[in-house]
Design a protein around this motif. Structure first.
Motif, PDB file in Angstrom:
ATOM      1  N   ARG A  53       0.809  -1.230   0.000  1.00  0.00           N
ATOM      2  CA  ARG A  53       0.000   0.000   0.000  1.00  0.00           C
ATOM      3  C   ARG A  53       0.834   1.269   0.000  1.00  0.00           C
ATOM      4  O   ARG A  53       0.301   2.365   0.178  1.00  0.00           O
ATOM      5  CB  ARG A  53      -0.903   0.020   1.224  1.00  0.00           C
ATOM      6  CG  ARG A  53      -1.844  -1.140   1.310  1.00  0.00           C
ATOM      7  CD  ARG A  53      -2.658  -1.028   2.587  1.00  0.00           C
ATOM      8  NE  ARG A  53      -3.444  -2.219   2.792  1.00  0.00           N
ATOM      9  CZ  ARG A  53      -3.474  -2.922   3.923  1.00  0.00           C
ATOM     10  NH1 ARG A  53      -2.749  -2.541   4.962  1.00  0.00           N
ATOM     11  NH2 ARG A  53      -4.216  -3.984   4.019  1.00  0.00           N
ATOM     12  N   GLY A  54       2.142   1.156  -0.131  1.00  0.00           N
ATOM     13  CA  GLY A  54       3.001   2.337  -0.094  1.00  0.00           C
ATOM     14  C   GLY A  54       4.379   2.018  -0.627  1.00  0.00           C
ATOM     15  O   GLY A  54       4.623   0.953  -1.182  1.00  0.00           O
ATOM     16  N   THR A  55       5.302   2.944  -0.408  1.00  0.00           N
ATOM     17  CA  THR A  55       6.668   2.834  -0.892  1.00  0.00           C
ATOM     18  C   THR A  55       7.614   2.686   0.287  1.00  0.00           C
ATOM     19  O   THR A  55       7.472   3.393   1.290  1.00  0.00           O
ATOM     20  CB  THR A  55       7.041   4.105  -1.691  1.00  0.00           C
ATOM     21  OG1 THR A  55       6.086   4.290  -2.722  1.00  0.00           O
ATOM     22  CG2 THR A  55       8.423   3.993  -2.289  1.00  0.00           C
ATOM     23  N   CYS A  56       8.581   1.797   0.179  1.00  0.00           N
ATOM     24  CA  CYS A  56       9.573   1.592   1.232  1.00  0.00           C
ATOM     25  C   CYS A  56      10.625   2.693   1.145  1.00  0.00           C
ATOM     26  O   CYS A  56      11.283   2.858   0.122  1.00  0.00           O
ATOM     27  CB  CYS A  56      10.209   0.215   1.068  1.00  0.00           C
ATOM     28  SG  CYS A  56      11.325  -0.230   2.416  1.00  0.00           S
ATOM     29  N   ASP A  57      10.765   3.460   2.228  1.00  0.00           N
ATOM     30  CA  ASP A  57      11.731   4.562   2.284  1.00  0.00           C
ATOM     31  C   ASP A  57      12.993   4.071   2.980  1.00  0.00           C
ATOM     32  O   ASP A  57      13.019   3.937   4.201  1.00  0.00           O
ATOM     33  CB  ASP A  57      11.128   5.746   3.033  1.00  0.00           C
ATOM     34  CG  ASP A  57      12.056   6.943   3.101  1.00  0.00           C
ATOM     35  OD1 ASP A  57      13.167   6.895   2.532  1.00  0.00           O
ATOM     36  OD2 ASP A  57      11.664   7.944   3.741  1.00  0.00           O
ATOM     37  N   GLN A  58      14.040   3.799   2.199  1.00  0.00           N
ATOM     38  CA  GLN A  58      15.277   3.286   2.772  1.00  0.00           C
ATOM     39  C   GLN A  58      16.207   4.385   3.295  1.00  0.00           C
ATOM     40  O   GLN A  58      17.305   4.097   3.739  1.00  0.00           O
ATOM     41  CB  GLN A  58      15.989   2.399   1.767  1.00  0.00           C
ATOM     42  CG  GLN A  58      16.372   3.076   0.483  1.00  0.00           C
ATOM     43  CD  GLN A  58      16.957   2.081  -0.500  1.00  0.00           C
ATOM     44  OE1 GLN A  58      17.688   1.164  -0.123  1.00  0.00           O
ATOM     45  NE2 GLN A  58      16.644   2.254  -1.764  1.00  0.00           N
TER      46      GLN A  58
END
Length: 96
Positions: A53-58
């Motif tokens: 449901r979203g983007t992984c912020d590394q």
């Protein structure tokens, strides 16, 4: 010659500075939110990451989810915000 743990394929840093090297087994014990032999792969909360449901912020440590789909918010995009809208985006505030 020092034979250590796996190194990040891009930065050539042992365990990517995101885990501890076990010199006996020559393996990395990755910090929370990181995986892979050299702890270089982000592992956001949720399965799949961010529950899809979203983007992984590394760029955060540990990695967290951002830009959750409408109706969802939180570090794993798993907190409902059904009758409102998260304002501002990625704040964790559901405004009705």
């Amino acid at each position: 010659m020092h034979i250590g743990c796996p190194r990040n394929p891009v930065t050539n840093i042992e365990c990517s500075k995101r885990g501890d090297c076990d010199s006996e087994t020559r393996t990395c014990d990755c910090d929370a939110g990181w995986m892979g032999a050299a702890c270089h792969i982000p592992d956001c909360p949720g399965d799949p990451d961010c529950f899809g449901r979203g983007t992984c912020d590394q760029t955060t440590s540990p990695p967290l989810c951002k830009s959750c789909q409408a109706g969802w918010m939180g570090p794993a995009c798993n907190d409902p915000c059904i009758n409102g809208k998260q304002t501002p985006m990625d704040s964790g505030w559901c405004i009705f």
